[in-house]
Design a protein around this motif. Structure first.
Motif, PDB file in Angstrom:
ATOM      1  N   PRO A  19     -53.672  78.327  23.442  1.00 23.97           N
ATOM      2  CA  PRO A  19     -54.437  79.641  23.486  1.00 23.97           C
ATOM      3  C   PRO A  19     -53.891  80.848  23.992  1.00 23.97           C
ATOM      4  O   PRO A  19     -54.077  82.013  23.351  1.00 23.97           O
ATOM      5  CB  PRO A  19     -55.664  79.185  24.430  1.00 23.97           C
ATOM      6  CG  PRO A  19     -55.368  77.933  25.120  1.00 23.97           C
ATOM      7  CD  PRO A  19     -54.420  77.288  24.357  1.00 23.97           C
ATOM      8  N   ALA A  20     -53.050  80.567  24.908  1.00 22.22           N
ATOM      9  CA  ALA A  20     -52.260  81.957  25.221  1.00 22.22           C
ATOM     10  C   ALA A  20     -51.253  82.574  24.245  1.00 22.22           C
ATOM     11  O   ALA A  20     -51.321  83.661  24.245  1.00 22.22           O
ATOM     12  CB  ALA A  20     -51.558  81.600  26.607  1.00 22.22           C
ATOM     13  N   ARG A 151     -48.157  90.556  29.566  1.00 21.23           N
ATOM     14  CA  ARG A 151     -47.793  91.450  30.670  1.00 21.23           C
ATOM     15  C   ARG A 151     -46.359  90.657  30.904  1.00 21.23           C
ATOM     16  O   ARG A 151     -45.889  91.447  31.929  1.00 21.23           O
ATOM     17  CB  ARG A 151     -48.747  91.635  31.673  1.00 21.23           C
ATOM     18  CG  ARG A 151     -49.728  92.554  31.352  1.00 21.23           C
ATOM     19  CD  ARG A 151     -50.701  92.923  32.632  1.00 21.23           C
ATOM     20  NE  ARG A 151     -51.408  91.847  32.979  1.00 21.23           N
ATOM     21  CZ  ARG A 151     -52.597  91.590  32.343  1.00 21.23           C
ATOM     22  NH1 ARG A 151     -53.263  92.290  31.395  1.00 21.23           N
ATOM     23  NH2 ARG A 151     -53.310  90.352  32.723  1.00 21.23           N
ATOM     24  N   ASN A 152     -46.370  89.376  30.847  1.00 19.80           N
ATOM     25  CA  ASN A 152     -44.983  88.730  31.371  1.00 19.80           C
ATOM     26  C   ASN A 152     -43.947  89.070  30.392  1.00 19.80           C
ATOM     27  O   ASN A 152     -43.908  88.511  29.259  1.00 19.80           O
ATOM     28  CB  ASN A 152     -45.546  87.177  31.224  1.00 19.80           C
ATOM     29  CG  ASN A 152     -44.352  86.275  31.597  1.00 19.80           C
ATOM     30  OD1 ASN A 152     -43.255  86.661  31.444  1.00 19.80           O
ATOM     31  ND2 ASN A 152     -44.604  85.330  32.450  1.00 19.80           N
ATOM     32  N   GLY A 153     -42.908  89.645  30.765  1.00 14.83           N
ATOM     33  CA  GLY A 153     -41.617  90.304  29.707  1.00 14.83           C
ATOM     34  C   GLY A 153     -41.291  89.104  29.139  1.00 14.83           C
ATOM     35  O   GLY A 153     -40.854  89.081  27.798  1.00 14.83           O
ATOM     36  N   ARG A 154     -40.980  87.931  29.673  1.00 15.21           N
ATOM     37  CA  ARG A 154     -40.213  86.540  28.987  1.00 15.21           C
ATOM     38  C   ARG A 154     -41.354  86.108  28.158  1.00 15.21           C
ATOM     39  O   ARG A 154     -40.887  85.918  26.883  1.00 15.21           O
ATOM     40  CB  ARG A 154     -39.855  85.503  30.020  1.00 15.21           C
ATOM     41  CG  ARG A 154     -39.097  84.549  29.699  1.00 15.21           C
ATOM     42  CD  ARG A 154     -38.530  83.611  30.801  1.00 15.21           C
ATOM     43  NE  ARG A 154     -37.770  82.723  30.234  1.00 15.21           N
ATOM     44  CZ  ARG A 154     -37.282  81.790  30.911  1.00 15.21           C
ATOM     45  NH1 ARG A 154     -37.929  81.518  32.407  1.00 15.21           N
ATOM     46  NH2 ARG A 154     -36.542  80.583  30.485  1.00 15.21           N
ATOM     47  N   PHE A 155     -42.640  86.222  28.464  1.00 11.76           N
ATOM     48  CA  PHE A 155     -43.426  85.473  27.521  1.00 11.76           C
ATOM     49  C   PHE A 155     -43.718  86.536  26.055  1.00 11.76           C
ATOM     50  O   PHE A 155     -43.805  86.002  25.253  1.00 11.76           O
ATOM     51  CB  PHE A 155     -44.844  85.323  27.844  1.00 11.76           C
ATOM     52  CG  PHE A 155     -45.872  84.399  27.258  1.00 11.76           C
ATOM     53  CD1 PHE A 155     -45.580  83.120  26.748  1.00 11.76           C
ATOM     54  CD2 PHE A 155     -46.950  85.141  26.773  1.00 11.76           C
ATOM     55  CE1 PHE A 155     -46.540  82.548  25.905  1.00 11.76           C
ATOM     56  CE2 PHE A 155     -48.041  84.482  25.980  1.00 11.76           C
ATOM     57  CZ  PHE A 155     -47.726  83.076  25.399  1.00 11.76           C
ATOM     58  N   ARG A 156     -43.641  87.913  26.468  1.00 13.56           N
ATOM     59  CA  ARG A 156     -43.707  88.935  25.464  1.00 13.56           C
ATOM     60  C   ARG A 156     -42.757  88.679  24.611  1.00 13.56           C
ATOM     61  O   ARG A 156     -42.822  88.773  23.166  1.00 13.56           O
ATOM     62  CB  ARG A 156     -44.110  90.174  25.938  1.00 13.56           C
ATOM     63  CG  ARG A 156     -44.355  91.319  25.213  1.00 13.56           C
ATOM     64  CD  ARG A 156     -43.807  92.585  25.723  1.00 13.56           C
ATOM     65  NE  ARG A 156     -43.954  93.678  24.897  1.00 13.56           N
ATOM     66  CZ  ARG A 156     -45.465  94.257  24.751  1.00 13.56           C
ATOM     67  NH1 ARG A 156     -46.294  93.648  25.542  1.00 13.56           N
ATOM     68  NH2 ARG A 156     -45.426  95.406  24.002  1.00 13.56           N
ATOM     69  N   ASP A 157     -41.509  88.534  24.963  1.00 15.52           N
ATOM     70  CA  ASP A 157     -40.227  88.362  24.256  1.00 15.52           C
ATOM     71  C   ASP A 157     -40.258  87.030  23.209  1.00 15.52           C
ATOM     72  O   ASP A 157     -40.204  87.252  22.056  1.00 15.52           O
ATOM     73  CB  ASP A 157     -38.949  88.303  25.005  1.00 15.52           C
ATOM     74  CG  ASP A 157     -37.823  88.196  24.249  1.00 15.52           C
ATOM     75  OD1 ASP A 157     -37.353  89.257  23.616  1.00 15.52           O
ATOM     76  OD2 ASP A 157     -37.174  87.223  24.078  1.00 15.52           O
ATOM     77  N   ALA A 158     -40.605  86.149  23.665  1.00 12.32           N
ATOM     78  CA  ALA A 158     -41.340  84.569  22.893  1.00 12.32           C
ATOM     79  C   ALA A 158     -42.104  84.804  21.827  1.00 12.32           C
ATOM     80  O   ALA A 158     -41.925  84.557  20.671  1.00 12.32           O
ATOM     81  CB  ALA A 158     -41.299  83.548  23.903  1.00 12.32           C
ATOM     82  N   ALA A 159     -43.115  85.691  22.233  1.00 15.70           N
ATOM     83  CA  ALA A 159     -44.376  85.979  21.115  1.00 15.70           C
ATOM     84  C   ALA A 159     -43.819  87.029  20.150  1.00 15.70           C
ATOM     85  O   ALA A 159     -44.105  86.512  18.947  1.00 15.70           O
ATOM     86  CB  ALA A 159     -45.443  86.518  22.090  1.00 15.70           C
ATOM     87  N   ALA A 160     -42.821  87.792  20.595  1.00 16.92           N
ATOM     88  CA  ALA A 160     -42.429  88.812  19.455  1.00 16.92           C
ATOM     89  C   ALA A 160     -41.441  88.026  18.427  1.00 16.92           C
ATOM     90  O   ALA A 160     -41.436  88.265  17.255  1.00 16.92           O
ATOM     91  CB  ALA A 160     -41.826  89.832  20.203  1.00 16.92           C
TER      92      ALA A 160
END
Length: 916
Positions: A19-20, A151-160
């Motif tokens: 879900p995240a 807001r988590n930079g590492r997770f944001r990078d993975a999502a991108a």
């Protein structure tokens, strides 16, 4: 509806990550005027109630442009995930599959052009599917993250990186577009707000207050509805299936500690209700043999259905073996000689344990059969007929050896009950109101005769049974149960005690002591009642079936287990044994005095210490015969390394061993202490091992030493530091990121800062720690003590918070659930308990997993906990997730609320809780 992406995943492995990730894909680079940047399908948000579940999933797969696969060992083993992959490849090929590895091994072998054999994160449906190595996204680190959002930079990078191909852009373009859209949205919002501020401020404020009040009112209404169902669940704990369903509906409305407590209480109540089997057709009779692990059910349609008593699984059926309702059914004999004797109005058949017919009996005059009894000693069969006769057959004969005109008396009078008495006599009951005892060597006159109608006017006996050599119990058509002297026919006990509100269908001896309920009766009011045959007094009625309860069976050789059946099409398995309070747990038996068990961090593997051996096995199917290794002494403590690849154990001889499960070759041993290693912990990053021991001169009360070890390649330990701590006891835990270490001791516990070497102490007066548990956020420490209390301390202040939790026995294990709001504890009485930490209250009665008197252990990982007790033979696995509780409750009770119940409790418009 078309989708940009379809997320396929294992709920058990990635129930939080999926879900995240869906939310991140939908929000990243989203224009202000659109609801979401991408339309992403996930089963829990994209499916509505649909009788064709796979059809709905297949439609979503065909309407999606990209297939996002969250893969792990659990996903690789999932039937649903493999089926979704196969369907996608058959429609779209492999070009638009986006693999995301969340756990396990994903390795490509260029030599074979396929994945390696040890790639346990690769589903079978993907093997051989790719012509070249597919690019994948590694998200294994995300399992350790508490903040999975943009807001988590590492997770944001993975999502991108994952969103880029779905948008048809590069990752840099996606990130730049997200920044532009964010800035544009802010500019537009400010411009609109500035233009309308003076004109609409009053309306906006009014609307804000109205919406807020409406939301609050709606939330209060939902909370009130949930609390109402919680209260109704508590008021109906005598009907555990109803209490469970009401609590589950409450949790669906507003999940809280109150609703979770109601669920646990409903599952802990009436522990003897082990399982309800849903047969689907009315069940008229039941028989069981614990030794043969067999439960036989006779249906109204003439079938005899066979089930394993221990598991509830159907193992056979004799379909249509009788042409009418199977009115009576008895299991006789044991081992290979076990026989099933079943009767309808026309025939009496004898079946073997597999349901094959061995012989058939009928009345020579064509009289219908109304009752049946089998003599346990001789195997003789007695039957009462509709025309007042009693026939007796020798065990293997088809021609009657005895025929008694028992109840004719000049009128047609059915014999509704027969029972074997001492000395080979028979007792019969007829609709003429009479109960008579017969000596089969001379059956011209009864030994004695009583008129049941004198104590129950206008009624007759429906069923009867003998208890021992001197007691007879009768169940009447008017609902009364009475006790008699089987030798004389004189009344015994206080006479008829009104308990059932409708006709008694069957009475049986349970084999239990009188004070524990030596007789059980069921009636047309759907209740089960236990009786003391010496006093004649009943216990409280227990609702067991919706509508008529038609039969009850007990194996006198094992008074702790029984079964009832009813016209509602179900069979209820009863269990009063030592494991009766474990409806929530999966229990694995045949272990040899396990001193402890621990789960791997992902919950997939289980390490069990028993004596001088360690066993590694799968958590979903624990096997005492799994890979094992012998060590030099008794195992005191055992822990998994954070990567789950090896276990570290402390032994009574002061050594520490590291084992990777590969056999003796993978065993590393180090001499650590002069005394038994009772304390052991591994840092979250797996680089540091801490150990403590009871020194040989422990009576001196001097401080002990905790030793720190650096773990190298292959599990080798190298000493790195020592800490002076309170005299050793039990409990050793790294807190938070591992910068602090909590150490349990005698009369005190300590917190050591591993960066500065500072050791802070908190005094415990004269008590010793038995276990420590740190909350997931590292702010709170639960300290379990030998006096049965659990005290909660703030890590920063080392001050106790609130009142202690109180146990009736010594607490030997503690663990927080993943939320940190609930503490799970296990004690020397064998009970496991759930506690509301903030409210300092138990959420439910204790579940009794193990025999009392031993040292119980507790370990948890994610949504699973495991307990053992040193003096037992079992390992119990406990789910910590509410969804798992509901699934087990549905399996246990096998029903949803009826239409009338749903209307009565105000949930008629709500979806059903359990699968139909």
């Amino acid at each position: 509806m078309s989708y940009d992406g379809f997320i396929s995943y294992s709920h058990a492995a990635d129930g939080e990550l999926a879900p995240a990730l869906q939310e991140a894909l939908q929000r990243l680079a989203k224009p202000w005027y659109r609801r979401r940047a991408l339309a992403v399908f996930r089963d829990e948000t994209g499916l509505s109630v649909d009788p064709n579940l796979w059809g709905a999933i297949a439609t979503a797969l065909e309407d999606a442009d990209w297939f996002v696969l969250l893969t792990s060992p659990q996903a690789a083993g999932s039937t649903w995930v493999n089926r979704e992959i196969e369907h996608w490849i058959s429609r779209h090929g492999t070009d638009r599959i986006l693999p995301v590895v969340t756990a396990g091994t994903w390795r490509w072998d260029p030599a074979t052009g396929d994945f390696t054999d040890d790639s346990d994160a690769v589903p079978d449906a993907l093997r051989g599917a790719f012509s070249h190595e597919p690019r994948h996204l590694d998200l294994q680190w995300a399992r350790e993250e508490s903040q999975l959002n943009l807001r988590n930079g590492r997770f944001r990078d993975a999502a991108a990186e994952l969103a880029a191909p779905m948008h048809g852009r590069t990752k840099d373009e996606i990130e730049g577009e997200d920044v532009r859209q964010h800035r544009r949205t802010i500019r537009l919002a400010w411009a609109a707000a500035g233009a309308l501020a003076l004109l609409a401020i009053a309306a906006v404020m009014s609307a804000v207050f109205a919406v807020r009040n409406a939301d609050r009112a709606d939330q209060r209404r939902i909370e009130a509805e949930a609390q109402r169902l919680v209260a109704q669940s508590g008021a109906n704990l005598s009907e555990p299936d109803l209490a469970f369903l009401l609590a589950a509906h409450a949790d669906r409305l507003d999940s809280s500690l109150d609703t979770q407590g109601a669920l646990l209480s409903s599952l802990a109540s009436r522990p003897e209700f082990r399982e309800r089997l849903r047969v689907g057709v009315p069940v008229a009779s039941v028989g069981l043999s614990v030794e043969a692990d067999l439960l036989a059910l006779g249906t109204e349609s003439g079938d005899v259905l066979l089930y394993e008593f221990s598991s509830g699984e159907q193992v056979g059926a004799a379909d249509g073996v009788l042409g009418n309702e199977v009115s009576d059914l008895v299991l006789h004999g044991d081992g290979d000689d076990l026989r099933i004797v079943a009767a309808d109005i026309v025939s009496i058949v004898v079946l073997d344990a597999g349901g094959e017919v061995q012989l058939t009996r009928t009345d020579p005059d064509g009289d219908p059969f109304f009752s049946l009894a089998v003599d346990a000693a001789s195997g003789r069969v007695a039957a009462g007929t509709g025309l007042g006769k009693v026939l007796v057959w020798d065990e293997t004969e088809v021609t009657p050896s005895v025929e008694i005109e028992a109840h004719a008396g000049g009128e047609l009078t059915a014999v509704d009950g027969v029972a074997w008495a001492s000395e080979g006599d028979l007792i019969s009951a007829g609709r003429d109101g009479a109960v008579r005892r017969w000596d089969l060597s001379d059956a011209s006159e009864p030994v004695w005769e009583l008129d049941h109608r004198e104590t129950e006017p206008g009624q007759y006996v429906n069923s009867l049974a003998t208890i021992g050599t001197d007691r007879l119990v009768t169940g009447g058509s008017g609902g009364l149960v009475q006790f008699w002297d089987a030798s004389t026919g004189e009344p015994a006990g206080p006479g008829a005690v009104p308990t059932h509100s409708a006709a008694v269908r069957q009475v049986v001896a349970t084999g239990a002591a009188p004070d524990d309920g030596s007789v059980a009766s069921v009636a047309e009011d759907g209740t089960l009642v236990y009786w003391n045959d010496r006093t004649g007094f009943p216990f409280s009625p227990i609702p067991v079936h919706q509508g008529i309860a038609t039969g009850v069976a007990w194996d006198p050789a094992d008074p702790q287990v029984g079964a009832t059946v009813g016209q509602d099409g179900s069979a209820l398995i009863l269990d009063y044994g030592p494991s009766s309070r474990v409806p929530l747990a999966s229990v694995s038996r045949d272990w040899s005095e396990p001193s402890g068990a621990v789960l791997s961090p992902d919950g997939a593997r289980l390490a069990v210490a028993q004596g001088t051996s360690l066993v590694l096995t799968d958590a979903d199917s624990p096997d005492p015969e799994g890979p094992s290794v012998e060590v030099s002494d008794i195992v005191e403590q055992v822990r998994f390394t954070p990567d789950g690849r090896a276990v570290v154990a402390g032994l009574s001889d002061g050594t520490i061993v590291t084992w990777d499960g590969s056999g003796d070759g993978g065993l590393q041993v180090v001499d650590a202490h002069q005394g038994a290693v009772t304390q052991l912990a591994i840092s979250p990053d797996g680089t540091t091992v801490a150990s403590g021991a009871v020194p040989l001169d422990s009576a001196s009360g001097a401080d002990s030493t905790v030793r720190l070890w650096t773990m190298g390649e292959g599990g080798a330990l190298t000493p790195s530091d020592e800490l002076a701590v309170p005299p050793a006891a039990f409990g050793l835990e790294f807190i938070g990121d591992g910068a602090q270490l909590a150490v349990g001791g005698q009369g005190a516990f300590a917190l050591a800062d591993l960066e500065t070497g500072e050791v802070r102490r908190a005094e415990l007066e004269f008590e010793a720690t038995r276990a420590l548990a740190a909350s997931p956020d590292g702010s709170t420490l639960a300290v379990a003590l030998g006096d049965g209390s659990v005290r909660i301390f703030g890590v920063d202040s080392l001050r106790e918070r609130g009142t202690p939790l109180r146990h009736p026995a010594r607490v030997t294990g503690a663990a927080f659930d993943p939320t940190g709001k609930v503490l799970i504890t296990v004690a020397a009485d064998g009970g496991i308990r759930w506690w509301d930490v903030e409210g300092r209250r138990p959420l439910a009665p204790a579940f009794m997993a193990h025999p009392a008197g031993g040292s119980a252990s507790l370990s948890s990982a994610g949504d699973l906990a495991v307990t053992t007790v040193l003096t037992g033979d079992r390992v119990a696995l406990w789910p910590l997730a509410v969804d798992d509780w509901i699934e087990r409750g549905c399996r246990r009770h096998g029903r949803n609320l009826t239409r009338d119940e749903a209307q009565r409790f105000g949930v008629a418009d709500e979806a059903q809780v359990c699968p139909t």
